[in-house]
Motif scaffolding. Structure first.
Motif, mmCIF file in Angstrom:
data_model
loop_
_atom_site.group_PDB
_atom_site.id
_atom_site.type_symbol
_atom_site.label_atom_id
_atom_site.label_comp_id
_atom_site.label_asym_id
_atom_site.label_seq_id
_atom_site.Cartn_x
_atom_site.Cartn_y
_atom_site.Cartn_z
ATOM 1 N N ASP A 2 0.800 -1.115 0.106
ATOM 2 C CA ASP A 2 -0.095 0.003 -0.068
ATOM 3 C C ASP A 2 0.917 1.376 -0.014
ATOM 4 O O ASP A 2 2.235 1.037 0.164
ATOM 5 C CB ASP A 2 -1.039 -0.068 1.215
ATOM 6 N N ARG A 3 0.105 2.197 0.101
ATOM 7 C CA ARG A 3 0.992 3.652 -0.283
ATOM 8 C C ARG A 3 1.774 3.904 0.970
ATOM 9 O O ARG A 3 2.761 4.553 0.865
ATOM 10 C CB ARG A 3 0.164 4.608 -0.588
ATOM 11 N N ILE A 4 1.378 3.704 2.285
ATOM 12 C CA ILE A 4 2.203 3.737 3.309
ATOM 13 C C ILE A 4 3.381 2.920 3.268
ATOM 14 O O ILE A 4 4.550 3.600 3.516
ATOM 15 C CB ILE A 4 1.373 3.531 4.597
ATOM 16 N N ASP A 5 3.230 1.980 3.107
ATOM 17 C CA ASP A 5 4.440 1.051 2.904
ATOM 18 C C ASP A 5 5.198 1.450 1.843
ATOM 19 O O ASP A 5 6.468 1.357 2.013
ATOM 20 C CB ASP A 5 4.025 -0.550 2.409
ATOM 21 N N ALA A 6 4.813 2.052 0.672
ATOM 22 C CA ALA A 6 5.694 2.526 -0.237
ATOM 23 C C ALA A 6 6.533 3.734 0.037
ATOM 24 O O ALA A 6 7.580 3.912 -0.149
ATOM 25 C CB ALA A 6 4.902 2.895 -1.589
ATOM 26 N N LEU A 7 5.843 4.566 0.834
ATOM 27 C CA LEU A 7 6.381 5.715 1.585
ATOM 28 C C LEU A 7 7.493 5.461 2.391
ATOM 29 O O LEU A 7 8.595 5.846 2.628
ATOM 30 C CB LEU A 7 5.358 6.726 2.157
ATOM 31 N N ARG A 8 7.260 4.367 3.383
ATOM 32 C CA ARG A 8 8.146 3.868 4.157
ATOM 33 C C ARG A 8 9.342 3.163 3.609
ATOM 34 O O ARG A 8 10.473 3.695 4.073
ATOM 35 C CB ARG A 8 7.427 2.973 5.087
ATOM 36 N N LEU A 9 9.262 2.484 2.431
ATOM 37 C CA LEU A 9 10.143 2.109 1.653
ATOM 38 C C LEU A 9 10.932 3.418 1.171
ATOM 39 O O LEU A 9 12.463 3.112 1.305
ATOM 40 C CB LEU A 9 9.748 1.174 0.584
ATOM 41 N N PHE A 10 10.409 4.375 0.515
ATOM 42 C CA PHE A 10 11.159 5.357 0.216
ATOM 43 C C PHE A 10 11.834 5.869 1.113
ATOM 44 O O PHE A 10 13.297 6.404 0.838
ATOM 45 C CB PHE A 10 10.088 6.330 -0.704
ATOM 46 N N THR A 11 11.427 6.150 2.248
ATOM 47 C CA THR A 11 12.267 6.835 3.461
ATOM 48 C C THR A 11 13.619 5.819 3.885
ATOM 49 O O THR A 11 14.552 6.510 3.992
ATOM 50 C CB THR A 11 11.418 6.873 4.599
ATOM 51 N N ARG A 12 13.350 4.656 3.725
ATOM 52 C CA ARG A 12 14.343 3.799 4.140
ATOM 53 C C ARG A 12 15.437 3.884 2.905
ATOM 54 O O ARG A 12 16.401 3.990 3.421
ATOM 55 C CB ARG A 12 13.998 2.350 4.260
ATOM 56 N N VAL A 13 15.086 3.888 1.561
ATOM 57 C CA VAL A 13 16.163 4.213 0.662
ATOM 58 C C VAL A 13 17.025 5.192 0.949
ATOM 59 O O VAL A 13 18.089 5.402 0.799
ATOM 60 C CB VAL A 13 15.433 3.830 -0.590
ATOM 61 N N ALA A 14 16.171 6.299 1.056
ATOM 62 C CA ALA A 14 16.661 7.704 1.151
ATOM 63 C C ALA A 14 17.737 7.811 2.598
ATOM 64 O O ALA A 14 18.791 8.161 2.338
ATOM 65 C CB ALA A 14 15.670 8.589 1.604
ATOM 66 N N GLU A 15 17.530 7.040 3.632
ATOM 67 C CA GLU A 15 18.177 7.174 4.874
ATOM 68 C C GLU A 15 19.392 6.308 4.501
ATOM 69 O O GLU A 15 20.650 6.630 5.085
ATOM 70 C CB GLU A 15 17.303 6.483 5.909
#
Length: 296
Positions: A2-15
Motif C-alpha cells: 500500500d501507499r504507506i508501505d511505499a512511502l516507508r520504503l522510500f524513506t528507508r532507501v533515502a536514509e
C-alpha cells in the motif's frame, strides 16, 4: 504494497542510500524495491531518486517529499504503537544526534544496552558538535549539554554535568598554583570553543560567586582534547568531569581550586515539538535517565 508501505520504503532507501540495504530491511528483493519506488514516482509524476550503479541520491523533489513524509510516518508509527497491543516491544529506526566526545565516551554503552534489551530497534548515531536541526535533518532526538535556547524544541533534563578545573602538575610547578579564581587571569587557560563563553567562567564557594575572564594561547573544540592538552602542560582547563576522570585517576592532571565549584551544565534529551514521540524514543530516554541518574 500500500501507499504507506511505499512511502516507508522510500524513506528507508533515502536514509540508507541503497536499494539493496533497504530491500533487506523490508524483506524483499532489490528488484521489487526498485519497482515499488518506480510505481510511487509514477503516482506522484516526478522522479524522487537518482540511481547509479554505485549510489542512490535524492532529487530536489525527493528531498522535499522526505522532509514532509518522515515526521508524518513517525506520527503514524506512534499511533500504531499506542493502539496495537500486539506491538508491545519497540521496533524501528532510532535517529540520535550527540556531541562527539560525550557520545563516544558515555553514550555508546547505554545505546548498546538498549539495543540488547530491544533487539528490533535499530540505531543511527550521528556524532557532531554542531547544533543540528532536528526537524529538517529527520532526527528523533538530540543529546545536548548546556543551555537550550531553541524554544521550538521540547526537552527533558537527564542529569547535571558537573565541571572540574584541572592542570598538569608540571604546569603548576612552572606557573604556580591558583588559590582564588581571580588568579586564573594570570595563567594560560585552555579555551574550549564548544562552550558558549569560553573566556568567561563563574565559580561558587558557599554564598560567594566570582566571575573571571581567562585567556590562553590554545583554543580548541572539545572537552577531551582540552584534557589531553592539559596533560601535556599547555595550561589550565575547565571541562565536564566525565572528560577528565581518566586523567585525574592516572595522576596526569590534578584538580585546581578544589574548594571552588565551576558552574555546572546540564545533560538534556531534546525532541522536535511538531511530532509525536514514538515508543522507542520514550523508552530510550527513560533508559538514559536511569543510566545517568547519579550524574555524568
Amino acid at each position: 504494497m500500500d501507499r504507506i508501505d511505499a512511502l516507508r520504503l522510500f524513506t528507508r532507501v533515502a536514509e540508507l542510500g541503497s536499494f539493496t540495504q533497504a530491500a533487506a530491511h523490508e524483506a524483499m528483493t532489490p528488484g521489487a524495491a526498485s519497482k515499488q519506488i518506480t510505481a510511487l514516482e509514477g503516482r506522484l509524476q516526478t522522479r524522487l531518486l537518482e540511481r547509479t550503479t554505485r549510489s542512490v541520491r535524492l532529487t530536489d523533489a525527493g528531498a522535499a517529499l522526505l522532509e514532509r513524509v518522515r515526521p508524518w510516518l513517525d506520527e503514524y508509527e506512534a499511533l500504531e504503537d499506542g493502539l496495537s497491543e500486539d506491538r508491545a516491544a519497540p521496533a524501528g529506526l532510532l535517529r540520535i544526534s550527540a556531541p562527539v566526545d560525550f557520545g563516544a565516551r558515555r553514550l555508546v554503552g547505554p545505546i548498546a544496552e538498549f539495543m540488547a534489551r530491544w533487539p528490533k530497534v535499530e540505531v543511527r548515531l550521528d556524532l557532531t558538535d554542531r547544533m543540528v536541526d532536528l526537524v529538517n535533518e529527520g532526527l528523533d532526538l538530540a543529546i545536548r549539554i548546556g543551555n537550550l535556547p531553541d524554544s521550538a524544541l521540547i526537552a527533558r533534563q537527564l542529569a547535571p554535568a558537573c565541571m572540574t578545573t584541572y592542570a598538569a602538575p608540571d604546569y603548576l610547578e612552572r606557573a604556580g598554583t591558583p588559590r582564588h579564581p581571580d588568579d586564573l587571569a594570570d595563567h594560560q587557560f585552555i579555551l574550549d570553543r564548544n562552550k558558549p563563553t569560553p573566556t568567561r567562567l563563574k565559580f561558587t564557594k558557599g554564598d560567594e560567586t566570582v566571575e573571571v575572564r581567562v585567556s590562553g594561547r590554545l583554543s580548541l573544540n572539545g572537552a577531551v582534547p582540552a584534557a589531553r592538552a592539559a596533560e601535556h602542560g599547555v595550561g589550565i582547563g575547565c571541562s565536564p568531569s566525565w572528560a577528565v576522570d581518566d586523567a585525574l585517576q592516572a595522576g596526569s592532571v590534578v584538580t585546581v581550586l578544589p574548594d571552588w565549584q565551576p558552574d555546572h551544565r546540564d545533560l538534556w534529551a531534546v525532541f522536535p515539538s511538531n511530532r509525536f514521540m514514538t515508543q522507542r524514543v520514550r523508552l530510550f530516554v527513560d533508559h538514559l535517565a536511569e543510566c545517568f541518574r547519579d550524574g555524568i
